[in-house]
Scaffold this motif. Structure first.
Motif, PDB file in Angstrom:
ATOM      1  N   SER A 149       0.850  -1.192   0.000  1.00  0.00           N
ATOM      2  CA  SER A 149       0.000   0.000   0.000  1.00  0.00           C
ATOM      3  C   SER A 149       0.883   1.237   0.000  1.00  0.00           C
ATOM      4  CB  SER A 149      -0.886   0.036   1.246  1.00  0.00           C
ATOM      5  OG  SER A 149      -1.816  -1.008   1.223  1.00  0.00           O
ATOM      6  N   ILE A 150       0.511   2.212  -0.823  1.00  0.00           N
ATOM      7  CA  ILE A 150       1.208   3.486  -0.863  1.00  0.00           C
ATOM      8  C   ILE A 150       0.190   4.540  -0.460  1.00  0.00           C
ATOM      9  CG2 ILE A 150       2.454   5.145  -2.299  1.00  0.00           C
ATOM     10  CD1 ILE A 150       3.345   2.765  -4.031  1.00  0.00           C
ATOM     11  N   GLY A 151       0.489   5.274   0.611  1.00  0.00           N
ATOM     12  CA  GLY A 151      -0.458   6.230   1.188  1.00  0.00           C
ATOM     13  C   GLY A 151      -0.684   7.455   0.329  1.00  0.00           C
ATOM     14  N   ASP A 152      -1.782   8.157   0.613  1.00  0.00           N
ATOM     15  CA  ASP A 152      -2.154   9.380  -0.107  1.00  0.00           C
ATOM     16  C   ASP A 152      -1.019  10.406  -0.081  1.00  0.00           C
ATOM     17  OD1 ASP A 152      -4.686   8.281  -0.461  1.00  0.00           O
ATOM     18  OD2 ASP A 152      -5.594   9.433   1.170  1.00  0.00           O
ATOM     19  N   ASP A 153      -0.904  11.183  -1.156  1.00  0.00           N
ATOM     20  CA  ASP A 153       0.016  12.321  -1.260  1.00  0.00           C
ATOM     21  C   ASP A 153       1.483  11.937  -1.086  1.00  0.00           C
ATOM     22  OD1 ASP A 153      -2.152  14.205  -1.541  1.00  0.00           O
ATOM     23  OD2 ASP A 153      -2.521  13.926   0.600  1.00  0.00           O
ATOM     24  N   SER A 154       1.864  10.727  -1.462  1.00  0.00           N
ATOM     25  CA  SER A 154       3.251  10.274  -1.361  1.00  0.00           C
ATOM     26  C   SER A 154       3.953  10.371  -2.709  1.00  0.00           C
ATOM     27  CB  SER A 154       3.308   8.824  -0.878  1.00  0.00           C
ATOM     28  OG  SER A 154       2.860   8.745   0.452  1.00  0.00           O
ATOM     29  N   VAL A 155       5.296  10.368  -2.666  1.00  0.00           N
ATOM     30  CA  VAL A 155       6.121  10.393  -3.863  1.00  0.00           C
ATOM     31  C   VAL A 155       7.117   9.244  -3.767  1.00  0.00           C
ATOM     32  CG1 VAL A 155       7.810  11.708  -5.201  1.00  0.00           C
ATOM     33  CG2 VAL A 155       5.917  12.901  -4.077  1.00  0.00           C
ATOM     34  N   VAL A 156       7.202   8.442  -4.826  1.00  0.00           N
ATOM     35  CA  VAL A 156       8.179   7.356  -4.893  1.00  0.00           C
ATOM     36  C   VAL A 156       9.128   7.698  -6.037  1.00  0.00           C
ATOM     37  CG1 VAL A 156       8.535   4.882  -5.168  1.00  0.00           C
ATOM     38  CG2 VAL A 156       6.467   5.706  -4.034  1.00  0.00           C
ATOM     39  N   ALA A 157      10.420   7.814  -5.719  1.00  0.00           N
ATOM     40  CA  ALA A 157      11.420   8.265  -6.688  1.00  0.00           C
ATOM     41  C   ALA A 157      11.641   7.239  -7.794  1.00  0.00           C
ATOM     42  CB  ALA A 157      12.734   8.551  -5.975  1.00  0.00           C
ATOM     43  N   ALA A 158      12.143   7.715  -8.915  1.00  0.00           N
ATOM     44  CA  ALA A 158      12.417   6.866 -10.075  1.00  0.00           C
ATOM     45  C   ALA A 158      13.362   5.725  -9.709  1.00  0.00           C
ATOM     46  CB  ALA A 158      13.031   7.707 -11.187  1.00  0.00           C
ATOM     47  N   GLY A 159      13.059   4.544 -10.214  1.00  0.00           N
ATOM     48  CA  GLY A 159      13.899   3.372 -10.015  1.00  0.00           C
ATOM     49  C   GLY A 159      13.734   2.684  -8.679  1.00  0.00           C
ATOM     50  N   ALA A 160      12.851   3.169  -7.818  1.00  0.00           N
ATOM     51  CA  ALA A 160      12.661   2.569  -6.497  1.00  0.00           C
ATOM     52  C   ALA A 160      12.004   1.192  -6.611  1.00  0.00           C
ATOM     53  CB  ALA A 160      11.806   3.473  -5.616  1.00  0.00           C
ATOM     54  N   VAL A 161      12.316   0.333  -5.644  1.00  0.00           N
ATOM     55  CA  VAL A 161      11.686  -0.983  -5.534  1.00  0.00           C
ATOM     56  C   VAL A 161      10.958  -0.991  -4.194  1.00  0.00           C
ATOM     57  CG1 VAL A 161      12.038  -3.473  -5.434  1.00  0.00           C
ATOM     58  CG2 VAL A 161      13.500  -2.064  -6.901  1.00  0.00           C
ATOM     59  N   VAL A 162       9.629  -0.916  -4.243  1.00  0.00           N
ATOM     60  CA  VAL A 162       8.820  -0.789  -3.029  1.00  0.00           C
ATOM     61  C   VAL A 162       8.513  -2.183  -2.488  1.00  0.00           C
ATOM     62  CG1 VAL A 162       6.748   0.208  -2.020  1.00  0.00           C
ATOM     63  CG2 VAL A 162       7.848   1.347  -3.952  1.00  0.00           C
ATOM     64  N   THR A 163       9.119  -2.511  -1.341  1.00  0.00           N
ATOM     65  CA  THR A 163       8.955  -3.829  -0.722  1.00  0.00           C
ATOM     66  C   THR A 163       8.148  -3.773   0.569  1.00  0.00           C
ATOM     67  OG1 THR A 163      11.035  -3.595   0.493  1.00  0.00           O
ATOM     68  CG2 THR A 163      11.133  -4.660  -1.679  1.00  0.00           C
ATOM     69  N   ARG A 164       7.886  -2.549   1.066  1.00  0.00           N
ATOM     70  CA  ARG A 164       7.100  -2.356   2.289  1.00  0.00           C
ATOM     71  C   ARG A 164       6.115  -1.213   2.075  1.00  0.00           C
ATOM     72  NH1 ARG A 164      11.346  -1.512   6.932  1.00  0.00           N
ATOM     73  NH2 ARG A 164      13.066  -2.241   5.668  1.00  0.00           N
ATOM     74  N   ASP A 165       5.066  -1.182   2.884  1.00  0.00           N
ATOM     75  CA  ASP A 165       4.073  -0.118   2.774  1.00  0.00           C
ATOM     76  C   ASP A 165       4.726   1.248   2.971  1.00  0.00           C
ATOM     77  OD1 ASP A 165       2.145  -2.053   2.405  1.00  0.00           O
ATOM     78  OD2 ASP A 165       1.312  -1.888   4.428  1.00  0.00           O
ATOM     79  N   ILE A 166       4.224   2.233   2.217  1.00  0.00           N
ATOM     80  CA  ILE A 166       4.688   3.612   2.321  1.00  0.00           C
ATOM     81  C   ILE A 166       3.571   4.411   2.995  1.00  0.00           C
ATOM     82  CG2 ILE A 166       5.443   5.653   1.048  1.00  0.00           C
ATOM     83  CD1 ILE A 166       7.371   3.293   0.731  1.00  0.00           C
ATOM     84  N   PRO A 167       3.873   5.086   4.112  1.00  0.00           N
ATOM     85  CA  PRO A 167       2.820   5.851   4.798  1.00  0.00           C
ATOM     86  C   PRO A 167       2.401   7.085   4.005  1.00  0.00           C
ATOM     87  CG  PRO A 167       4.926   6.079   5.947  1.00  0.00           C
ATOM     88  CD  PRO A 167       5.141   5.114   4.819  1.00  0.00           C
ATOM     89  N   PRO A 168       1.249   7.662   4.326  1.00  0.00           N
ATOM     90  CA  PRO A 168       0.800   8.873   3.628  1.00  0.00           C
ATOM     91  C   PRO A 168       1.799  10.017   3.786  1.00  0.00           C
ATOM     92  CG  PRO A 168      -0.969   7.945   4.936  1.00  0.00           C
ATOM     93  CD  PRO A 168       0.274   7.196   5.296  1.00  0.00           C
ATOM     94  N   ARG A 169       1.846  10.893   2.766  1.00  0.00           N
ATOM     95  CA  ARG A 169       2.661  12.112   2.772  1.00  0.00           C
ATOM     96  C   ARG A 169       4.127  11.831   3.046  1.00  0.00           C
ATOM     97  NH1 ARG A 169       0.112  16.361   1.868  1.00  0.00           N
ATOM     98  NH2 ARG A 169       1.630  17.771   2.784  1.00  0.00           N
ATOM     99  N   SER A 170       4.698  10.872   2.291  1.00  0.00           N
ATOM    100  CA  SER A 170       6.096  10.483   2.454  1.00  0.00           C
ATOM    101  C   SER A 170       6.834  10.530   1.129  1.00  0.00           C
ATOM    102  CB  SER A 170       6.178   9.054   2.995  1.00  0.00           C
ATOM    103  OG  SER A 170       5.572   8.951   4.250  1.00  0.00           O
ATOM    104  N   LEU A 171       8.164  10.690   1.220  1.00  0.00           N
ATOM    105  CA  LEU A 171       9.048  10.593   0.071  1.00  0.00           C
ATOM    106  C   LEU A 171       9.884   9.337   0.253  1.00  0.00           C
ATOM    107  CD1 LEU A 171      10.514  11.632  -2.470  1.00  0.00           C
ATOM    108  CD2 LEU A 171      11.978  12.977  -0.943  1.00  0.00           C
ATOM    109  N   ALA A 172       9.814   8.412  -0.714  1.00  0.00           N
ATOM    110  CA  ALA A 172      10.547   7.148  -0.632  1.00  0.00           C
ATOM    111  C   ALA A 172      11.497   7.029  -1.816  1.00  0.00           C
ATOM    112  CB  ALA A 172       9.575   5.968  -0.610  1.00  0.00           C
ATOM    113  N   VAL A 173      12.722   6.551  -1.546  1.00  0.00           N
ATOM    114  CA  VAL A 173      13.735   6.389  -2.586  1.00  0.00           C
ATOM    115  C   VAL A 173      14.501   5.095  -2.361  1.00  0.00           C
ATOM    116  CG1 VAL A 173      14.022   8.884  -2.833  1.00  0.00           C
ATOM    117  CG2 VAL A 173      15.537   7.636  -1.323  1.00  0.00           C
TER     118      VAL A 173
END
Length: 64
Positions: free
Chosen positions: A28-52
Motif C-alpha cells: 500500500s502506498i499512502g495518499d500524497d506520497s512520492v516514490v522516486a524513479a527506479g525505487a523498488v517498493v517492498t514495504r508499505d509507504i505511509p501517507p505524505r512520504s518521500l521514498a527512494v
C-alpha cells in the motif's frame, strides 16, 4: 524457483511514481506520497512520504 503469491496493490490519491518504479504484490502506498524513479517498493509507504532506493526507504515526511 520462487512461489508466486499475487495480491492487490493499493495506491492512494495524489501519489506520484517516478519512472521504472517496481511495487511488489500486497503493498500500500499512502495518499500524497512520492516514490522516486527506479525505487523498488517492498514495504508499505505511509501517507505524505518521500521514498527512494532499492529497496525503497522513506527519507522524509511531506507535511507542509
Amino acid at each position: 524457483m520462487a512461489d508466486l503469491h499475487p495480491a492487490p496493490i493499493t495506491i492512494g490519491r495524489n501519489v506520484w511514481l517516478g519512472s521504472n518504479v517496481t511495487v511488489l504484490p500486497g503493498i500500500s502506498i499512502g495518499d500524497d506520497s512520492v516514490v522516486a524513479a527506479g525505487a523498488v517498493v517492498t514495504r508499505d509507504i505511509p501517507p505524505r512520504s518521500l521514498a527512494v532506493g532499492a529497496p525503497a526507504k522513506v527519507i522524509r515526511s511531506l507535511e507542509g
